[in-house]
Design an enzyme around this catalytic site. Structure first.
Site, PDB file in Angstrom:
ATOM      1  CE1 TYR A 219      -4.234  -1.765   0.673  1.00  0.00           C
ATOM      2  CE2 TYR A 219      -2.673  -3.346   1.594  1.00  0.00           C
ATOM      3  CZ  TYR A 219      -3.934  -3.044   1.111  1.00  0.00           C
ATOM      4  OH  TYR A 219      -4.895  -4.025   1.062  1.00  0.00           O
TER       5      TYR A 219
ATOM      6  CE1 TYR B 150      -1.785  -7.162   2.298  1.00  0.00           C
ATOM      7  CE2 TYR B 150      -3.033  -7.107   0.252  1.00  0.00           C
ATOM      8  CZ  TYR B 150      -2.948  -6.870   1.609  1.00  0.00           C
ATOM      9  OH  TYR B 150      -4.028  -6.351   2.283  1.00  0.00           O
TER      10      TYR B 150
ATOM     11  NE  ARG C 257      -6.196 -10.236   4.358  1.00  0.00           N
ATOM     12  CZ  ARG C 257      -7.351  -9.583   4.160  1.00  0.00           C
ATOM     13  NH1 ARG C 257      -7.369  -8.270   4.066  1.00  0.00           N
ATOM     14  NH2 ARG C 257      -8.480 -10.253   4.061  1.00  0.00           N
TER      15      ARG C 257
ATOM     16  CG  HIS D 146      -8.129  -7.837  -0.502  1.00  0.00           C
ATOM     17  ND1 HIS D 146      -7.034  -8.549  -0.052  1.00  0.00           N
ATOM     18  CD2 HIS D 146      -8.109  -6.667   0.188  1.00  0.00           C
ATOM     19  CE1 HIS D 146      -6.390  -7.845   0.868  1.00  0.00           C
ATOM     20  NE2 HIS D 146      -7.019  -6.695   1.030  1.00  0.00           N
TER      21      HIS D 146
ATOM     22  CG  HIS E 162      -9.317  -2.792   1.468  1.00  0.00           C
ATOM     23  ND1 HIS E 162      -9.548  -3.302   2.728  1.00  0.00           N
ATOM     24  CD2 HIS E 162      -8.074  -3.207   1.118  1.00  0.00           C
ATOM     25  CE1 HIS E 162      -8.491  -3.992   3.123  1.00  0.00           C
ATOM     26  NE2 HIS E 162      -7.586  -3.947   2.170  1.00  0.00           N
TER      27      HIS E 162
END
Length: 288
Positions: free
Chosen positions: A157, A191, A212, A215, A217
């Protein structure tokens, strides 16, 4: 009170809270004391082990910053975050399921126009998202505030990028009069959650992986509806059945389609591979 032992101390602590003016606080604190004391008795907790636990929690706090919340990560990996979500956001069969918030949401993401690119230069193959937001009875939810955030092609991120001076992979949109939402981002990838802190130590010690599944969010807010915090997952991800934070729900697996090249949904011609995602979000009625 001067001769408290391991069998009577719980009652003594509870008695000290008898005058708590808040019934709910008294209920929570009393249950916390009972369960903590029972835990210590069950495992016969040693002083050295409790000191190590305090050190772990202290280190967790020290790892927190304005860009990282290690306590959320700890809650997520222990399944507590998802348990609290499940307890508080039971949905009707028609509504989109909620899942964990995660530690990487940032307030004040840029507000973009429908169709804009949220990547901000982040690496990744193009993803074109077309979604709708409606109520449980099928009505379109116009002017809903939709907060979107995702990692880049390397699984990071923007807040994990040291020195990055602009947002990447996040934006806020408003749905149109028909409840529609469309934008461009990057194709999500699996990730690992951050493992350079106490949570990583815990995962390694318990022989757990940190991954994870891929995806995107979404947080959707509109007057008259419950706020929805959720993900949309890639159906081809190998970690769907072992998500490190227990957030996967079958209903949240989206239809990510890929093309080698050609005309994208926004009319642009893509010389290389690109992807599309269509998804319908259904909100529960509520006061928010």
């Amino acid at each position: 009170m001067r001769n408290i032992n391991e069998n009577t101390i719980t009652a003594a602590v509870l008695d000290r809270m008898a005058e708590c003016p808040s019934p709910r606080l008294k209920e929570i604190m009393s249950a916390l004391v009972r369960h903590m004391h029972d835990f210590a008795r069950e495992v016969k907790l040693t002083e050295a082990e409790w000191a190590a636990g305090i050190d772990f929690l202290t280190a967790t706090g020290h790892k927190c910053s304005d860009k990282r919340q290690e306590f959320i990560l700890l809650s997520d990996t222990l399944g507590l975050s998802m348990l609290v979500v499940a307890l508080n956001h039971a949905k009707s069969a028609e509504a989109t399921e909620a899942t964990v918030f995660g530690p990487f949401h940032v307030q004040g993401a840029p507000q973009l126009a429908l169709g804009d690119d949220i990547s901000g230069g982040a690496k990744g193959e193009p993803l074109f998202v077309n979604a709708t937001v409606r109520g449980r009875d099928g009505e379109p939810v116009a002017d809903a505030v939709v907060d979107v955030w995702e990692a880049d092609a390397e699984g990071f991120y923007d807040v994990q990028r040291a020195g990055l001076d602009r947002p990447q992979g996040r934006a806020v949109f408003r749905t149109d009069a028909k409840g529609r939402l469309w934008f461009r981002g990057v194709m999500p990838v699996a990730y690992p959650i951050p493992t350079d802190g106490p949570v990583g130590v815990m995962l390694k010690a318990t022989k757990r992986h940190p991954w994870r599944p891929a995806h995107v969010h979404f947080m959707i807010q509109a007057p008259g509806y419950e706020t929805l915090i959720t993900h949309v997952f890639r159906g081809d991800d190998p970690y769907l059945d072992s998500d490190a934070v227990f957030g996967v729900r079958s209903s949240l697996i989206g239809n990510f389609a890929s093309r080698p090249d050609g005309v994208a949904p926004d009319g642009s011609r893509q010389a290389g591979r690109f992807h599309t995602l269509g998804f319908e979000f259904v909100l529960e009625p509520g006061p928010h």
